[in-house]
Scaffold this active site. Structure first.
Site, PDB file in Angstrom:
ATOM      1  N   SER A  30      26.195  40.717 -80.220  1.00 51.15           N
ATOM      2  CA  SER A  30      27.490  40.035 -80.092  1.00 51.15           C
ATOM      3  C   SER A  30      27.934  39.832 -78.649  1.00 51.15           C
ATOM      4  CB  SER A  30      28.572  40.790 -80.862  1.00 51.15           C
ATOM      5  OG  SER A  30      28.882  42.019 -80.240  1.00 51.15           O
ATOM      6  N   HIS A  71      33.562  44.585 -77.132  1.00 50.15           N
ATOM      7  CA  HIS A  71      33.856  43.156 -77.032  1.00 50.15           C
ATOM      8  C   HIS A  71      34.751  42.892 -75.829  1.00 50.15           C
ATOM      9  CE1 HIS A  71      32.927  41.472 -81.328  1.00 50.15           C
ATOM     10  NE2 HIS A  71      31.842  41.841 -80.669  1.00 50.15           N
ATOM     11  N   ASP A  92      37.839  37.677 -82.811  1.00 50.16           N
ATOM     12  CA  ASP A  92      37.705  38.711 -83.838  1.00 50.16           C
ATOM     13  C   ASP A  92      38.868  38.585 -84.817  1.00 50.16           C
ATOM     14  OD1 ASP A  92      35.397  39.790 -82.676  1.00 50.16           O
ATOM     15  OD2 ASP A  92      36.553  41.125 -81.374  1.00 50.16           O
TER      16      ASP A  92
END
Length: 144
Positions: A30, A71, A92
């Site tokens: 990711s 993230h 997200d």
């Protein structure tokens, strides 16, 4: 390596961990290409380096269970943080408060995480072996 040095090293690691420092292995793609799968990442506590827009942060998210996710913060609005993986097209599905942020990533070493995943069980066995050796040696020294 002497037992004192080993114990001092382990004590230092426990202190750093209790202060919020983390080493983690990235297992998803990711955050590619910024942080590759298999990288070893150093995360420092947020009290040492505050999270802000653009920071890569370690977050705690509760879904079906609790997850730790690395993230990037893409937007901050009135104390609410919005995150996204660099390799993802959309934000997200959650919003975060400061309590959800564990720390800020400051170093990523590509592929070293794979090595750490393999070595972790071996390192634990070595530490247990050294501890057993030390205890047995001390007991035998007192008996003999």
């Amino acid at each position: 390596m002497s037992v004192k040095v080993l114990c001092s090293f382990l004590f230092l690691i426990l202190i750093l961990y209790s202060l919020g420092f983390r080493l983690l292995v990235v297992i998803s793609d990711s955050m590619e290409p910024t942080i590759k799968r298999g990288s070893l990442v150093l995360v420092i506590p947020k009290w040492l380096k505050g999270p802000r827009e653009g920071s890569i942060v370690l977050i705690r998210v509760r879904l079906s269970r609790e997850y730790l996710i690395l993230h990037r913060i893409v937007r901050v609005n009135n104390g609410t943080y919005y995150t996204k993986g660099d390799n993802r097209a959309f934000l997200d599905p959650w919003t975060l408060k400061s309590d959800n942020i564990m720390g800020v990533a400051v170093l990523a070493i590509p592929y070293l995480g794979y090595f750490m995943l393999v070595m972790r069980p071996l390192a634990v066995l070595i530490l247990i072996g050294l501890l057993v050796y030390y205890v047995v040696r001390r007991i035998l020294a007192k008996i003999l």
